[in-house]
Scaffold this motif. Structure first.
Motif, mmCIF file in Angstrom:
data_model
loop_
_atom_site.group_PDB
_atom_site.id
_atom_site.type_symbol
_atom_site.label_atom_id
_atom_site.label_comp_id
_atom_site.label_asym_id
_atom_site.label_seq_id
_atom_site.Cartn_x
_atom_site.Cartn_y
_atom_site.Cartn_z
ATOM 1 N N TYR A 1 0.814 -1.219 0.000
ATOM 2 C CA TYR A 1 0.000 0.000 0.000
ATOM 3 C C TYR A 1 0.849 1.271 0.000
ATOM 4 O O TYR A 1 0.371 2.340 0.337
ATOM 5 C CB TYR A 1 -0.924 0.016 1.217
ATOM 6 N N ARG B 1 -0.215 4.664 -1.115
ATOM 7 C CA ARG B 1 -1.172 5.471 -0.336
ATOM 8 C C ARG B 1 -0.503 6.642 0.387
ATOM 9 O O ARG B 1 -1.183 7.552 0.845
ATOM 10 C CB ARG B 1 -1.900 4.585 0.676
ATOM 11 N N GLN B 2 0.841 6.581 0.470
ATOM 12 C CA GLN B 2 1.531 7.733 1.071
ATOM 13 C C GLN B 2 1.213 8.996 0.286
ATOM 14 O O GLN B 2 1.124 10.090 0.841
ATOM 15 C CB GLN B 2 3.039 7.505 1.108
ATOM 16 N N ILE C 1 -1.940 10.628 1.360
ATOM 17 C CA ILE C 1 -1.789 11.344 2.638
ATOM 18 C C ILE C 1 -0.988 12.628 2.463
ATOM 19 O O ILE C 1 -1.376 13.701 2.963
ATOM 20 C CB ILE C 1 -1.165 10.393 3.680
ATOM 21 N N PHE D 1 -6.213 7.249 9.474
ATOM 22 C CA PHE D 1 -5.387 7.420 8.276
ATOM 23 C C PHE D 1 -4.190 6.471 8.290
ATOM 24 O O PHE D 1 -3.751 6.001 7.264
ATOM 25 C CB PHE D 1 -4.911 8.876 8.162
ATOM 26 N N TYR E 1 -5.378 3.257 7.249
ATOM 27 C CA TYR E 1 -5.618 3.326 5.807
ATOM 28 C C TYR E 1 -4.314 3.048 5.067
ATOM 29 O O TYR E 1 -4.269 2.262 4.123
ATOM 30 C CB TYR E 1 -6.171 4.712 5.469
ATOM 31 N N ARG E 2 -3.238 3.669 5.533
ATOM 32 C CA ARG E 2 -1.946 3.440 4.887
ATOM 33 C C ARG E 2 -1.537 1.966 4.976
ATOM 34 O O ARG E 2 -0.920 1.408 4.072
ATOM 35 C CB ARG E 2 -0.876 4.324 5.566
ATOM 36 N N GLY F 1 -3.486 -0.592 4.961
ATOM 37 C CA GLY F 1 -4.278 -1.554 4.210
ATOM 38 C C GLY F 1 -5.753 -1.586 4.549
ATOM 39 O O GLY F 1 -6.521 -2.348 3.964
ATOM 40 N N MET F 2 -6.179 -0.763 5.493
ATOM 41 C CA MET F 2 -7.610 -0.688 5.778
ATOM 42 C C MET F 2 -8.325 -0.180 4.530
ATOM 43 O O MET F 2 -7.833 0.727 3.867
ATOM 44 C CB MET F 2 -7.848 0.260 6.952
ATOM 45 N N TYR G 1 3.791 7.385 10.729
ATOM 46 C CA TYR G 1 2.504 7.853 10.216
ATOM 47 C C TYR G 1 1.618 8.347 11.358
ATOM 48 O O TYR G 1 0.917 9.346 11.230
ATOM 49 C CB TYR G 1 1.798 6.736 9.438
#
Lengths: 606, 422
Positions: free
Chosen positions: A5, A8-9, A12, B178, B181-182, B184-185, B363
């Motif tokens: 993933y 996905r950074q 953000i 968040f 989320y990063r 893998g959610m 994060y």
């Protein structure tokens, strides 16, 4: 296989950037584009503190102080900054009722919610001490230092005038003034307002949220310095003024004295008067109302400039001068007096005196018959004028030139012009052209419709002393420094009568003092020329008039005295004038009996 | 000689960029705290009677703490994560019973004259706990079970803090979503969250009836025009019914459960409340202060709005006003850029970690910092409701400075240790 993933950074980071950019835009908008916040910030933290200049001082002609200033404090309020407060405490601090506090707040708000206006004026030093300590509890309130007028001697109230808070009309007409400012309302204070007031300055102060001052904004970059008012040297002789007011105590009337050569007014006494200090301070309005309501004494009424009297016999010289200038008589021309002037049913009485008289003795004895005849010579001069109207208009022109029926545009406000009837007036009264010299014969002896002010009478005396001119009477000698006065106060205004004609008139007036109608007013060592008069008063006892000047050789003072309801001019008016002349020239009075006699006389209820 | 080598090894692999940003921010904070309470007669910036002097003390202590964190072996943090989490949880629980109340929130533990705010530290340990749990090699955040346990780890401290009446600090914990989320959610959870927020705001702006009608119309529209929704009638009806009930629930909660001050803060934000003397005062004054700064600002110590206390809490929650007023757009812009650099740098460093613990922790703190920055600055700009949380490294306050320092330097230490798999 586990999904990775790490992409996905970017989501953000993108979110961080979006918020960051959004905030930067917002910052740019409120800081750079929208300047309303800047204005709000100034409203918040800056207060324009008006620096009131001290008002100019007023000195008399010898440098004696007539008016000066003393510090006082006004409690100001900016209604929009007022928050909920302990109204009770404020009321008790200021010694007011709750309703008064609310009413004052309401009025201040009605004027402007943002600008400051006076909440309570002229707080005493002690109250100021109390209030200052507690002021932090009352945001929106602050104290402003002001000055008040003070008068070392309770004299010359009408001449000096007073200052008062500006009213709505002034606020609209003159943008210089703000609510709560003071402005000259009368007298010198009004005439010389622009010089005396100076110029207000502004200090931009920073205040904190509790409305406490925190010092000057940007080291005073936006401040303007208050420029003090200019000092004024009045032509008034304080001592003479004081002496005149002392003599006029318990009498109604006025004294006006002028230095003939310069037109400088030496004193203006209007009696009854009031202490000018009453028009100052917190009790001003109640004092003012008291004075205003005194309908018997009318202390606020400046008789010297605003009361009009028939000039009576003092006017006879004017007719003699016109007749001489017109050439209808010679100085030696004589007329008989049969204890008056009789023509048909008309009779103008006269008193006992040698007859016939010429110009000199007619003035000396104040012969009515002589002047009725002289007047007819002028008006009925058909060689020169084709009808009565034309002759009358010419006569009236002379009279106006001599300073009757006009204002002098003096530096004293509220000067009235008196009355010299016009031909049109007689047309209306008698019918068009249906009047002749006999119809208006009372003008011969200064009665009837003639109206003159005491100032005009004194000026008339000055024209005689100057033999044919006057300088517009004025009460200020110098503003700030010498030779700074309006040029109109040094110009000579000519009467249109040649100087030569004044000789016999003056001789007659000298004789009147030495052995005539004014014999009671002879002054030791000073030759004066004077003329009595009696103004007919339909409402009561006649008014006593007297005009004079002295010394005859080199006139230094011309004077008029009016004492209301005092009868014949020789009895009261003439001695008062003589005392004034003596006092002015000798700086002391030898004639103590008369002085006491007059001082103690009460003619108020005549 | 050996000492030199020792020092070299001590700071080996340290990320000087983060350290530099940290020092810059702390310095900016310190001088603005001085300016915010400056008076012409002011004593020195080091005067301990003043906030600026005390902040200097806190800065020194923080630097000491940072140094100690660097010196301690990185394994200590990962190994004792649960211990730390347990301690802070106990502390925030303790606060509810023996804490001192400061402006409505019972979030302080008094220790003599000094007070600490355990909730500030709970944010660190929550990030650590999340890293510890979700970072185990056998955990997959795609799994619902892992998600639920993660939620519990996050929301237990959040709920306790909510019970302290410190809504602001509690809200910060939402940001850990968040992080998940990063890891893998599914993104739909975030989408649902976003949708709920939009409905929440719309409901407050209009009424729930309008929102429900809008949802119905939108559902019909989608059903009618978008072919792939045709089949799922039941699903769509269900979703729109749930959203409608949410809208209804929001109105109900807003009217019946929220406390007046919370209500009015939200009303001020969405513009339905404009009482500039009441709840709107702070925000209005704050905007006045920032807005009057102009492009270049009024100059250091030249501000009038914060210094003269028109802006409340000028050295703590509203410190950004002083920056905006005295340093203008230029200064504010630079501060925002500095914060963005800090956040992005943390994300980039996190991504280079071999240890999942370090990455999740990175994060986590980026999220916490971001929330604080966004909410705090947003509040001063009138873009967020007035929520009393400090601006990291800049606001005055010992607990917050020390906590944020620890938060960052633990990450720096973990990053220094990135070669060794923990």
């Amino acid at each position: 296989m586990k999904k990775v993933y790490s992409a996905r950074q970017n989501v953000i980071i993108l979110m961080f950037l979006i918020v960051g950019i959004l905030y930067v835009f917002r910052l740019f908008y409120i800081q750079v584009i929208d300047d309303s916040w800047e204005i709000s910030s100034r409203k918040n933290a800056l207060r324009n503190k008006v620096q009131y200049p001290s008002r100019g001082l007023v000195y008399d002609r010898f440098g004696e102080l007539l008016v000066y200033n003393e510090a006082t404090y006004d409690l100001m309020v900016i209604p929009n900054q007022v928050v909920e407060m302990d109204t009770m405490e404020l009321a008790s601090l200021l010694d007011l009722t709750l309703d008064e506090v609310r009413e004052k707040l309401r009025r201040a708000r009605a004027y402007s919610p943002f600008a400051s206006s006076i909440f309570e004026k002229q707080i005493s030093k002690e109250t100021y001490g109390f209030i200052e300590e507690k002021l932090y509890k009352y945001p929106g309130f602050f104290v402003q230092a002001r000055t008040l007028r003070y008068y070392p001697k309770p004299i010359a109230a009408h001449t000096l005038g007073y200052i008062g808070e500006v009213n709505d009309r002034i606020l609209q007409e003159k943008p210089y003034y703000r609510m709560g400012d003071y402005i000259g309302v009368s007298g010198i204070e009004k005439s010389y307002e622009n010089q005396l007031r100076g110029r207000k300055g502004v200090r931009v102060m920073m205040v904190d949220v509790h409305n406490r001052e925190q010092g000057s904004f940007r080291e005073g970059e936006f401040d303007t310095v208050a420029i003090p008012g200019i000092n004024i040297w009045s032509s008034i002789d304080m001592k003479l003024q004081e002496y005149g007011e002392m003599l006029m105590k318990n009498k109604k009337g006025s004294i006006v004295a002028i230095e003939p050569k310069t037109g400088e007014v030496l004193c203006i006494v209007s009696s009854p008067s009031y202490d000018p200090n009453l028009m100052v301070g917190r009790n001003r309005s109640s004092n003012y109302l008291k004075l205003l309501r005194d309908s018997i004494n009318k202390p606020l009424f400046n008789r010297a400039l605003m009361a009009t009297y028939p000039p009576g016999s003092t006017f006879k010289m004017a007719n003699a001068l016109i007749a001489l200038q017109e050439g209808v008589i010679e100085p030696t021309t004589k007329f008989t007096c049969d204890h008056g002037f009789v023509f048909g049913n008309l009779r103008v009485g006269c008193h006992n005196h040698p007859s016939p008289t010429d110009v000199i003795s007619s003035v000396q004895y104040s012969c009515n018959a002589y002047y009725c005849k002289v007047f007819r010579q002028i008006i009925d001069n058909r060689k020169k004028y084709k009808n009565t109207r034309e002759a009358y208009n010419k006569w009236r022109e002379y009279v106006l030139n001599m300073g009757f029926g006009v204002t002098y545009d003096t530096d004293l406000p509220y000067e009235l012009r008196g009355n010299v009837p016009t031909a049109e007036y007689y047309d209306r009264y008698h019918g068009k052209n249906r009047w002749k010299s006999l119809s208006i014969i009372s003008l011969a002896i200064g009665q009837g419709e003639m109206g003159t002010t005491p100032l005009q009478l004194a000026n008339f005396a000055a024209t005689i002393a100057n033999k044919g001119y006057y300088v517009r009477p004025h009460v200020v000698k110098a503003i700030g420094c010498r030779d700074s006065l309006n040029r109109k106060y040094s110009e000579k205004v000519y009467t249109g009568i040649d100087a030569i004609h004044y000789e016999s008139i003056i001789q007659g007036m000298v004789n009147a003092v030495t052995a005539g109608t004014a014999a009671r007013s002879k002054i030791k060592n000073i030759t004066s020329a004077g003329k009595t008069g009696t103004a007919q008063n339909p409402h009561g006892k006649d008014h006593a008039l007297y005009i004079a000047f002295a010394p005859v050789e080199d006139p230094k003072i011309a004077i008029s005295v009016v004492v209301e309801n005092a009868g014949f001019g020789g009895v009261w008016a003439a001695p008062i004038a003589s005392l004034m002349i003596e006092y002015y020239i000798n700086r002391s009075v030898d004639w103590v009996d008369m002085e006491n006699n007059i001082k103690n006389a009460n003619l108020m209820n005549n | 000689m050996s000492q030199r080598i020792g020092r070299q090894s001590m700071f080996a692999n340290i990320d000087w960029i983060l350290v530099a940003i940290y020092f810059l921010l702390v310095f900016v904070g310190w001088i603005n705290i001085y300016a915010a309470t400056y008076t012409p007669t002011s004593e020195s910036i080091f005067d301990l009677d003043r906030n600026s002097g005390r902040q200097f003390l806190w800065i020194l202590i923080s630097m000491g703490v940072a140094l100690i964190i660097i010196l301690i072996d990185a394994k200590v943090y990962t190994t004792f994560t649960w211990v730390f989490y347990g301690i802070t949880t106990v502390l925030i629980l303790l606060v509810i019973f023996v804490g001192t109340e400061v402006s409505g929130a019972k979030s302080w533990l008094g220790v003599g004259d000094l007070g600490i705010q355990p909730s500030e530290f709970a944010k660190i340990t929550a990030a650590m706990a999340l890293a510890k749990y979700a970072g185990e090699s056998n955990r997959n955040v795609e799994q619902l079970r892992v998600q639920i346990i993660s939620f519990i780890l996050i929301f237990v401290p959040a709920l306790i803090i909510l019970m302290q009446n410190d809504t602001g600090s509690a809200l910060v914990f939402v940001v850990f979503l968040f992080v998940l989320y990063r890891e893998g959610m599914p993104g739909t959870i975030l989408w649902i969250g976003l949708t709920l927020i939009v409905i929440f705001l719309l409901t407050l702006l209009f009424s729930h009836w309008h929102v429900i009608i809008a949802i119905s119309v939108l559902t019909l529209f989608m059903w009618f025009f978008i072919r792939r929704y045709r089949k799922d009638v039941l699903k769509m009806v269900l979703i729109s019914f749930m959203l409608s009930s949410f809208s209804f629930g929001v109105d109900y909660i807003f009217d019946n459960i929220l406390q007046p001050h919370q209500k009015s803060r939200i009303e001020v934000l969405i513009g339905t409340e404009t009482d500039l003397r009441g709840a709107g005062y702070n925000v209005n004054q704050s905007k006045i202060a920032i807005g009057s700064g102009g492009f270049f600002g009024k100059g250091f110590l030249k501000g009038t709005q914060t210094k003269y206390k028109f802006v409340p809490e000028q050295s703590t929650d509203f410190i950004f006003c002083t920056i905006g007023e005295e340093w203008g757009f230029l200064g504010s812009f630079l501060v925002i850029v500095l914060f963005l650099l800090l956040l992005i740098r943390i994300i980039l460093l996190s991504e280079r970690q071999r240890s999942r613990y370090s990455r999740i922790y990175g994060y986590g703190i980026a999220g916490v910092l971001f929330t604080h920055i966004a909410v705090n600055i947003g509040m001063t700009l009138g873009l967020m409701p007035v929520i009393g949380i400090p601006l990291p490294y800049i606001s005055y306050g010992g607990s917050s400075l020390i906590a944020f320092t620890m938060m960052l330097f633990i990450f720096i230490k973990l990053d220094m240790n990135r070669q060794n798999i923990v």
